[in-house]
Design an enzyme around this catalytic site. Structure first.
Site, PDB file in Angstrom:
ATOM      1  N   ILE A   1      28.964  55.412 -30.076  1.00 32.91           N
ATOM      2  CA  ILE A   1      30.351  55.538 -30.513  1.00 32.91           C
ATOM      3  C   ILE A   1      30.895  54.192 -30.971  1.00 32.91           C
ATOM      4  O   ILE A   1      31.544  54.096 -32.014  1.00 32.91           O
ATOM      5  CB  ILE A   1      31.217  56.145 -29.395  1.00 32.91           C
ATOM      6  CG1 ILE A   1      30.832  57.616 -29.168  1.00 32.91           C
ATOM      7  CG2 ILE A   1      32.702  56.021 -29.731  1.00 32.91           C
ATOM      8  CD1 ILE A   1      31.561  58.281 -28.018  1.00 32.91           C
TER       9      ILE A   1
ATOM     10  N   TYR B   1      34.639  58.223 -12.485  1.00 33.04           N
ATOM     11  CA  TYR B   1      34.766  58.161 -13.946  1.00 33.04           C
ATOM     12  C   TYR B   1      36.014  58.909 -14.403  1.00 33.04           C
ATOM     13  O   TYR B   1      36.785  58.418 -15.227  1.00 33.04           O
ATOM     14  CB  TYR B   1      33.517  58.747 -14.593  1.00 33.04           C
ATOM     15  CG  TYR B   1      33.473  58.648 -16.099  1.00 33.04           C
ATOM     16  CD1 TYR B   1      33.136  57.446 -16.720  1.00 33.04           C
ATOM     17  CD2 TYR B   1      33.749  59.746 -16.893  1.00 33.04           C
ATOM     18  CE1 TYR B   1      33.078  57.353 -18.103  1.00 33.04           C
ATOM     19  CE2 TYR B   1      33.702  59.667 -18.278  1.00 33.04           C
ATOM     20  CZ  TYR B   1      33.364  58.464 -18.879  1.00 33.04           C
ATOM     21  OH  TYR B   1      33.311  58.384 -20.260  1.00 33.04           O
TER      22      TYR B   1
END
Length: 241
Positions: free
Chosen positions: A14, A149
């Site tokens: 990304i 996370y």
């Protein structure tokens, strides 16, 4: 007028896609990485084909005091700051060590906040700039076996909303992109059957691509998004919407 962009975690799929998109728009780039030297050099070389200045910077943002080390490598004001560094841990919360929890919070939450704080003054003086956080679908919905996370990405989302309000009078915009399942190396541990099941769960019937995330980031950093501030833009194919 030349503008400069810093992208953390630019060696991953990304991050590389974002870097190429920003280079195509003419931005000078600071590309941050930690371990993937081969990946960052490849990305830097591709970006240089657009005729822009590219500098590679290195820091382990999961460690305390790493932000100072990174900032010391930057010699010009940043116009667009893109927080993309991250790693995932898949497993039960009770199986995580205190050190793993501490490093995850530092990498995903503390370091982005500290880095933003360090780079804000020139933006404020110019009364212009854009800050974009790469969040996650799990920061919006939460995920079993990715508890920390999810927590840190949720914290980043709140950071975006709060900072956008604080910086609103300066015209500096703060937004986030929350990707869903994206075709990256982070999914390389999935079996073919698991991938098929994942795609079936997504209404659009496929994974997203790094380029599609990069397109959203590029839009939010552009003047076309001049009145978009404090938003979390989901890029997830209607998965968990």
């Amino acid at each position: 007028m030349k503008q400069t962009c810093l992208i953390t975690g630019a060696s991953g799929d990304i991050g590389a896609a974002i870097a190429e998109k920003m280079a195509a728009r003419g931005f000078s780039l600071y590309l941050h990485y930690y371990k993937n030297e081969k990946g960052i050099k490849k990305t830097a070389n591709i970006c240089r084909t657009f005729g822009v200045n590219v500098q590679i910077v290195n820091a382990d943002l999961s460690e305390k005091n790493s932000v100072n080390h990174l900032v010391n490598q930057i010699t010009e004001p940043i116009d667009v700051l893109i927080h993309n560094s991250g790693s995932s841990y898949y497993g039960l919360l009770t199986d995580m060590t205190d050190k793993e929890i501490e490093k995850s919070i530092q990498l995903h939450l503390t370091s982005p906040i500290q880095l933003t704080k360090a780079l804000l003054p020139p933006m404020i003086r110019k009364q212009n700039g854009a800050i974009i956080v790469i969040s996650s679908i799990w920061g919006l919905t939460g995920a079993s076996c990715e508890v920390i996370y999810s927590a840190v990405k949720g914290g980043l989302n709140s950071f975006v909303k709060a900072l956008a309000k604080e910086l609103g009078p300066t015209t500096i915009r703060v937004n986030a992109v929350a990707p869903g399942a994206i075709k990256t190396n982070m999914l390389s541990s999935f079996s073919e059957k698991e991938m098929e099941q994942l795609e079936e769960d997504i209404p659009m019937g496929r994974l997203g691509t790094p380029a599609e995330v990069a397109n959203a980031v590029s839009f939010l950093s552009s003047n076309e998004a001049s009145y978009i501030n404090g938003q979390i833009l989901s890029v997830n194919g209607a998965w968990y919407c």
